[in-house]
Design a protein around this motif. Structure first.
Motif, PDB file in Angstrom:
ATOM      1  N   TRP A 198      -0.552 -13.720   9.566  1.00 17.00           N
ATOM      2  CA  TRP A 198       0.215 -14.954   9.667  1.00 17.00           C
ATOM      3  C   TRP A 198      -0.590 -16.075   9.010  1.00 17.00           C
ATOM      4  O   TRP A 198      -1.644 -16.466   9.511  1.00 17.00           O
ATOM      5  CB  TRP A 198       0.485 -15.324  11.123  1.00 17.00           C
ATOM      6  CG  TRP A 198       1.452 -14.426  11.817  1.00 17.00           C
ATOM      7  CD1 TRP A 198       2.822 -14.498  11.793  1.00 17.00           C
ATOM      8  CD2 TRP A 198       1.146 -13.312  12.675  1.00 17.00           C
ATOM      9  NE1 TRP A 198       3.378 -13.508  12.570  1.00 17.00           N
ATOM     10  CE2 TRP A 198       2.370 -12.762  13.120  1.00 17.00           C
ATOM     11  CE3 TRP A 198      -0.052 -12.729  13.099  1.00 17.00           C
ATOM     12  CZ2 TRP A 198       2.436 -11.661  13.974  1.00 17.00           C
ATOM     13  CZ3 TRP A 198       0.007 -11.634  13.936  1.00 17.00           C
ATOM     14  CH2 TRP A 198       1.238 -11.111  14.372  1.00 17.00           C
ATOM     15  N   MET A 199      -0.107 -16.579   7.879  1.00 15.72           N
ATOM     16  CA  MET A 199      -0.781 -17.698   7.249  1.00 15.72           C
ATOM     17  C   MET A 199      -0.643 -18.952   8.100  1.00 15.72           C
ATOM     18  O   MET A 199      -1.499 -19.823   8.088  1.00 15.72           O
ATOM     19  CB  MET A 199      -0.200 -17.946   5.857  1.00 15.72           C
ATOM     20  CG  MET A 199      -0.869 -19.096   5.115  1.00 15.72           C
ATOM     21  SD  MET A 199      -0.074 -19.470   3.528  1.00 15.72           S
ATOM     22  CE  MET A 199      -0.769 -18.191   2.511  1.00 15.72           C
ATOM     23  N   CYS A 200       0.469 -19.061   8.854  1.00 14.67           N
ATOM     24  CA  CYS A 200       0.787 -20.293   9.602  1.00 14.67           C
ATOM     25  C   CYS A 200       0.855 -21.467   8.633  1.00 14.67           C
ATOM     26  O   CYS A 200       0.262 -22.525   8.867  1.00 14.67           O
ATOM     27  CB  CYS A 200      -0.209 -20.551  10.723  1.00 14.67           C
ATOM     28  SG  CYS A 200      -0.237 -19.259  11.985  1.00 14.67           S
ATOM     29  N   ARG A 201       1.560 -21.227   7.534  1.00 13.94           N
ATOM     30  CA  ARG A 201       1.646 -22.219   6.467  1.00 13.94           C
ATOM     31  C   ARG A 201       2.319 -23.502   6.928  1.00 13.94           C
ATOM     32  O   ARG A 201       2.034 -24.588   6.433  1.00 13.94           O
ATOM     33  CB  ARG A 201       2.395 -21.604   5.287  1.00 13.94           C
ATOM     34  CG  ARG A 201       2.635 -22.527   4.130  1.00 13.94           C
ATOM     35  CD  ARG A 201       3.092 -21.776   2.914  1.00 13.94           C
ATOM     36  NE  ARG A 201       4.356 -21.078   3.095  1.00 13.94           N
ATOM     37  CZ  ARG A 201       4.901 -20.327   2.147  1.00 13.94           C
ATOM     38  NH1 ARG A 201       4.266 -20.134   1.008  1.00 13.94           N
ATOM     39  NH2 ARG A 201       6.060 -19.735   2.352  1.00 13.94           N
ATOM     40  N   SER A 202       3.239 -23.383   7.858  1.00 13.37           N
ATOM     41  CA  SER A 202       3.891 -24.554   8.436  1.00 13.37           C
ATOM     42  C   SER A 202       4.495 -24.141   9.762  1.00 13.37           C
ATOM     43  O   SER A 202       4.530 -22.954  10.108  1.00 13.37           O
ATOM     44  CB  SER A 202       4.989 -25.097   7.515  1.00 13.37           C
ATOM     45  OG  SER A 202       6.128 -24.253   7.542  1.00 13.37           O
ATOM     46  N   ASN A 203       4.999 -25.123  10.517  1.00 13.80           N
ATOM     47  CA  ASN A 203       5.580 -24.795  11.812  1.00 13.80           C
ATOM     48  C   ASN A 203       6.977 -24.203  11.694  1.00 13.80           C
ATOM     49  O   ASN A 203       7.612 -23.891  12.700  1.00 13.80           O
ATOM     50  CB  ASN A 203       5.596 -26.017  12.734  1.00 13.80           C
ATOM     51  CG  ASN A 203       6.426 -27.162  12.188  1.00 13.80           C
ATOM     52  OD1 ASN A 203       7.141 -27.020  11.192  1.00 13.80           O
ATOM     53  ND2 ASN A 203       6.350 -28.306  12.837  1.00 13.80           N
ATOM     54  N   THR A 204       7.465 -24.048  10.465  1.00 17.94           N
ATOM     55  CA  THR A 204       8.751 -23.389  10.255  1.00 17.94           C
ATOM     56  C   THR A 204       8.602 -22.111   9.428  1.00 17.94           C
ATOM     57  O   THR A 204       9.604 -21.457   9.134  1.00 17.94           O
ATOM     58  CB  THR A 204       9.741 -24.327   9.543  1.00 17.94           C
ATOM     59  OG1 THR A 204       9.185 -24.743   8.301  1.00 17.94           O
ATOM     60  CG2 THR A 204      10.036 -25.553  10.410  1.00 17.94           C
ATOM     61  N   ASP A 205       7.396 -21.786   9.032  1.00 13.99           N
ATOM     62  CA  ASP A 205       7.149 -20.575   8.248  1.00 13.99           C
ATOM     63  C   ASP A 205       6.098 -19.754   8.971  1.00 13.99           C
ATOM     64  O   ASP A 205       4.906 -19.864   8.703  1.00 13.99           O
ATOM     65  CB  ASP A 205       6.687 -20.950   6.841  1.00 13.99           C
ATOM     66  CG  ASP A 205       6.636 -19.743   5.911  1.00 13.99           C
ATOM     67  OD1 ASP A 205       6.843 -18.618   6.403  1.00 13.99           O
ATOM     68  OD2 ASP A 205       6.383 -19.921   4.715  1.00 13.99           O
ATOM     69  N   LEU A 206       6.565 -18.954   9.915  1.00 13.56           N
ATOM     70  CA  LEU A 206       5.669 -18.258  10.835  1.00 13.56           C
ATOM     71  C   LEU A 206       5.870 -16.751  10.762  1.00 13.56           C
ATOM     72  O   LEU A 206       5.781 -16.044  11.754  1.00 13.56           O
ATOM     73  CB  LEU A 206       5.912 -18.760  12.266  1.00 13.56           C
ATOM     74  CG  LEU A 206       5.670 -20.262  12.473  1.00 13.56           C
ATOM     75  CD1 LEU A 206       6.179 -20.704  13.838  1.00 13.56           C
ATOM     76  CD2 LEU A 206       4.200 -20.606  12.312  1.00 13.56           C
ATOM     77  N   THR A 207       6.129 -16.270   9.541  1.00 10.41           N
ATOM     78  CA  THR A 207       6.417 -14.858   9.345  1.00 10.41           C
ATOM     79  C   THR A 207       5.152 -14.084   9.000  1.00 10.41           C
ATOM     80  O   THR A 207       4.353 -14.507   8.171  1.00 10.41           O
ATOM     81  CB  THR A 207       7.449 -14.670   8.215  1.00 10.41           C
ATOM     82  OG1 THR A 207       8.631 -15.391   8.549  1.00 10.41           O
ATOM     83  CG2 THR A 207       7.791 -13.202   8.032  1.00 10.41           C
ATOM     84  N   ASP A 208       4.991 -12.935   9.645  1.00  8.84           N
ATOM     85  CA  ASP A 208       3.912 -12.003   9.355  1.00  8.84           C
ATOM     86  C   ASP A 208       4.179 -11.389   7.983  1.00  8.84           C
ATOM     87  O   ASP A 208       5.188 -10.713   7.774  1.00  8.84           O
ATOM     88  CB  ASP A 208       3.910 -10.946  10.459  1.00  8.84           C
ATOM     89  CG  ASP A 208       3.077  -9.721  10.157  1.00  8.84           C
ATOM     90  OD1 ASP A 208       2.245  -9.768   9.235  1.00  8.84           O
ATOM     91  OD2 ASP A 208       3.278  -8.707  10.859  1.00  8.84           O
ATOM     92  N   ALA A 209       3.261 -11.623   7.028  1.00  6.62           N
ATOM     93  CA  ALA A 209       3.475 -11.160   5.653  1.00  6.62           C
ATOM     94  C   ALA A 209       3.361  -9.654   5.509  1.00  6.62           C
ATOM     95  O   ALA A 209       3.792  -9.100   4.504  1.00  6.62           O
ATOM     96  CB  ALA A 209       2.464 -11.832   4.722  1.00  6.62           C
ATOM     97  N   ILE A 210       2.799  -8.976   6.486  1.00  2.65           N
ATOM     98  CA  ILE A 210       2.657  -7.527   6.418  1.00  2.65           C
ATOM     99  C   ILE A 210       3.807  -6.839   7.152  1.00  2.65           C
ATOM    100  O   ILE A 210       4.495  -5.980   6.601  1.00  2.65           O
ATOM    101  CB  ILE A 210       1.313  -7.076   7.024  1.00  2.65           C
ATOM    102  CG1 ILE A 210       0.142  -7.826   6.366  1.00  2.65           C
ATOM    103  CG2 ILE A 210       1.140  -5.572   6.886  1.00  2.65           C
ATOM    104  CD1 ILE A 210       0.011  -7.593   4.877  1.00  2.65           C
ATOM    105  N   GLY A 211       4.026  -7.209   8.397  1.00  2.00           N
ATOM    106  CA  GLY A 211       5.030  -6.538   9.211  1.00  2.00           C
ATOM    107  C   GLY A 211       6.351  -7.268   9.344  1.00  2.00           C
ATOM    108  O   GLY A 211       7.301  -6.739   9.924  1.00  2.00           O
ATOM    109  N   GLY A 212       6.425  -8.512   8.834  1.00  2.00           N
ATOM    110  CA  GLY A 212       7.672  -9.259   8.893  1.00  2.00           C
ATOM    111  C   GLY A 212       7.990  -9.864  10.247  1.00  2.00           C
ATOM    112  O   GLY A 212       9.102 -10.348  10.474  1.00  2.00           O
TER     113      GLY A 212
END
Length: 266
Positions: A198-212
């Motif tokens: 989880w990059m935690c790029r923003s409080n609306t983009d909280l998707t795990d880039a590996i498992g989704g």
């Protein structure tokens, strides 16, 4: 960007949907900046069901042990929960990168902890920067399938500070990898056994880039500047991260770290 928690009514969680991490060995890393501490406030908690309140591996803040602002406490839940405390204090308002590896195959095993800030990285083991406050006993918690950022499973020790770049591996990373993560390398530099990112790029983009896996948000944690992170070339956007395209550093990470092929965000 990263996510900023106020310590009141704000946390992120993936409950009963983090698959593949119920393993005898694990490594977990994150970047954090602490603004204030309460009594054992939790930065990160791997759990066997957040809803059921059954924590596993946790990073939480601890009162200062010397002259700094706070120390760190690492926990893993056994019948008697094992607890390890850093012997050097950390400071408020500073971005830290921390990676912890732990083998729960035996009660006598201790975690390895690497913590970095700026140009300083320390690898901590029991007797060298880390003390075992409570020796675990009995049976280790298994069934790990959840994560909560910014609090514990009971939601009553909420974190006041920032979190970014969370990585979870299903193996013990080596000392070099732990120190590289603490020096600011993104988890995507080490894709082998990387189960979640989880990059935690923003409080609306909280998707795990590996498992989704999308973390559910409670409250409205703010977006803030991201910590210093070194990504592989072309890997600064989370939606471009795929395990097959990660830059595989392996044992040669130091050569690239000291060379020209890295990209650093500040």
């Amino acid at each position: 960007m990263a996510v900023d928690f106020t310590g009141s009514g704000q946390y992120l969680q993936g409950n009963n949907n983090v698959t593949g991490v119920d393993n005898a060995t694990m490594t977990v890393s994150c970047h954090f900046l602490c603004d204030a501490v309460g009594t054992g406030t939790h930065i990160l908690n791997m759990a066997a069901s957040v809803a059921a309140g059954q924590s596993g591996l946790a990073f939480n803040t601890n009162p200062a042990v010397a002259s700094g602002d706070f120390s760190m406490r690492i926990l893993y839940r056994w019948s008697t929960t094992g607890q390890w405390i850093t012997t050097t204090d950390l400071s408020f308002g500073v971005w830290y990168s921390m990676a912890v590896s732990y083998d729960l195959g035996a009660t006598g095993n201790d975690p390895k902890v690497a913590i970095g800030a700026g140009n300083t990285v320390n690898l901590l083991t029991v007797g060298s920067g880390l003390t075992r406050a409570v020796t675990p006993s009995g049976t280790a918690k298994t069934g790990i399938d959840s994560i909560i950022l910014g609090g514990n499973v009971s939601k009553n020790r909420l974190y006041n500070g920032r979190i970014g770049e969370v990585g979870v591996w299903t193996s013990l990373l080596g000392d070099d990898a732990l120190q590289a993560l603490a020096a600011g390398l993104s988890p995507i530099h080490f894709p082998n056994t990387l189960n979640n990112y989880w990059m935690c790029r923003s409080n609306t983009d909280l998707t795990d880039a590996i498992g989704g896996i999308v973390l559910a948000k409670t409250g409205s944690p703010a977006n803030v500047d991201h910590p210093r992170v070194t990504y592989p070339p072309g890997g600064t956007r989370q939606d471009h991260v795929k395990p097959s395209s990660c830059w595989r550093l392996g044992r040669s990470w130091g050569r690239h770290w000291s060379g020209r092929r890295h990209r650093r965000l500040t």
